[in-house]
Design an enzyme around this catalytic site. Sequence first.
Site, short mmCIF file in Angstrom:
data_model
loop_
_atom_site.label_atom_id
_atom_site.label_comp_id
_atom_site.label_asym_id
_atom_site.label_seq_id
_atom_site.Cartn_x
_atom_site.Cartn_y
_atom_site.Cartn_z
CB CYS A 161 -0.96 0.00 1.19
SG CYS A 161 -0.15 -0.15 2.80
CG HIS A 182 -4.05 0.49 4.74
ND1 HIS A 182 -3.45 -0.29 3.76
CD2 HIS A 182 -5.18 1.00 4.16
CE1 HIS A 182 -4.20 -0.26 2.67
NE2 HIS A 182 -5.24 0.52 2.88
#
Length: 482
Positions: A113, A430
Site C-alpha cells: 500500500c 495502512h
Amino acid sequence: MPTVSVKWQKNVFDGIEIDTSLPPYVFKAQLYDLTGVPPERQKIMVKGGLLKDDGDWSAIGLKEGQKLMMMGTADEIVKAPEKAIVFAEDLPEEAQATNLGYSAGLVNLGNTCYMNSTVQCLKSVPELKSALSNYSLAARSNDVDQTSHMLTVATRELFGELDRSVNAVSPTQFWMVLRKKYPQFSQLQNGMHMQQDAEECWTQLLYTLSQSLKAPTSSEDSDAVKALFGVNLRSRLHCQESGEESSETESVYSLKCHISHEVNHLHEGLKHGLKGELEKTSPALGRTALYVKESLIDSLPRYLTVQFVRFFWKRESNQKAKILRKVDYPLVLDIFDLCSEDLRKKLEAPRQKLRDEEGKKLGLQTSAKSGSKDSDVKMTDAEASANGSGESSTVNPQEGASSEKETHMTGIYDLVAVLTHKGRSADSGHYVAWVKQESGKWIQYDDDNPSMQREEDITKLSGGGDWHMAYITMYKARFVSM
C-alpha cells in the site's frame, strides 16, 4: 355501430366503425392510430361544421357508409438514430475509464500500500505524465543506469495502464523493478514482504525519475522533475560560540513539517522545519561547534510537497515510533512569509494584481498601495509552467491580444493530493492516497478500491487518533497573468 370512410390527403380509410355511445374524441383517437394526426390537430367535416371532441352523435345524424373528410398534419415520424445506442458497459475499457472520471485502483501485492499510494499521488501530476510519455531509450542519458531506465519505463507503462483501465491494475512489473533498483523494499519478515515507508518510496522514485528525465544538456531547465518539484533554499548559518556566519544554497524536493507540542498547524510546522541546529567544523575555533541554520525559500516549484515528520527513532525501545498529534492543514496554502526577500519582491506585483481582480469582483475600489501579503485571497488558475527560479514564464497570447502576457507565481498553492497513514506503528498500518481530479472531485485510492469523497472531509485527515492522518501533502501552484 355504423361504419364510415374517411378521406385524409390522398388516403381513404374504409370500414371504420364508430361507437356512438362514446364521445367523438374516441373516434379521433382511432384516426390518430391510422394517420398519425393527433386529435387536437384533426378537423373533421360533418353536418353543422367541425366535429367537436364532446359533440353529440345523434345531433350530427351520422349515416351508414357516410364519407367524412379530415384535415390535419401528422406528427413527425421518429427516425431511428444514425448511430446505434451503445451502453456504458459495452464501451471499450479505455472509453469506460474516461467516462468514469478517475483512473483505476492498484492491487495490493502484499504490504504494498505504501507503493500504491505513492504511485496514485504522483500519477495525478499531468506534467510528469507528459515527460514520461516522451521518454524513450534514445533519449536516455549515458549517466542513467539500466535499472533506473527500467524503473522509468515501468512507471510510464503503469501510469498508462491505470488511465486505460476500469478494473484494478496489478503493478507486478513495477514492483519487481522497484525492488531491483532499491533492495530495501524486498525486506521479508516471517516469509512475507514487510511494510515500508511511503515517504522513502516517494523520494527514491522521484530521484530516479529526475535522473532519467533530465535532458542531455547542462541547463537547469532540462531537469523536468526539478522544475516540477524542486525547492531552492537559501540558508544562513550562525555559530553562536564564535560569531561566524556563512550562507549556502540547496535544492530539495519537499519541505518538512516538524511536529512538536507547539505545532498545531502546517504553517507552524514548516517554520520549525526551516530552522535547526547542526554541528560542523568552525575555522575560527579549529574544532567542531554548534551552528544555528535558518532557511528561506528562494524559488518556488509548480508542485509543493510537504512531509509531516511523524516517524522518529525511539532509543529506549530501539524502534520507529509515530507522533499522533493533530496538525491541521489548509486547502489553500500561502507561503509568502517563508520566502526570501528577493523572491517576495518578485511575488508582490502578481499578488497585487490578484487582489485588484478580486476587489473588482466584489465591487471594491482597488489600491496600488495595499500590502503585499494576503493569505486568504484566491486567484484564477492559469495553465502555465514555472521555470523553477520563481520568475515568470511566457505563454502564447490570446487571439487578438495586442501584446504577450506572462504568467507569474503568487506563492499561493491549492491542495491536490494527500497520502495518509493509518495505525500507531511505523512498520505496519495502512497507506491510502486521496487525489483531487481535474473535475474537482476527490477520490480515495485505497489500493484496488477507489471511492468518491467530499472535499470538506479531506482536511479532517489531520491526525489525533487511529484514523487516517496526513503523512505527505502535495499542493499545486497558482499563477496570475500579467
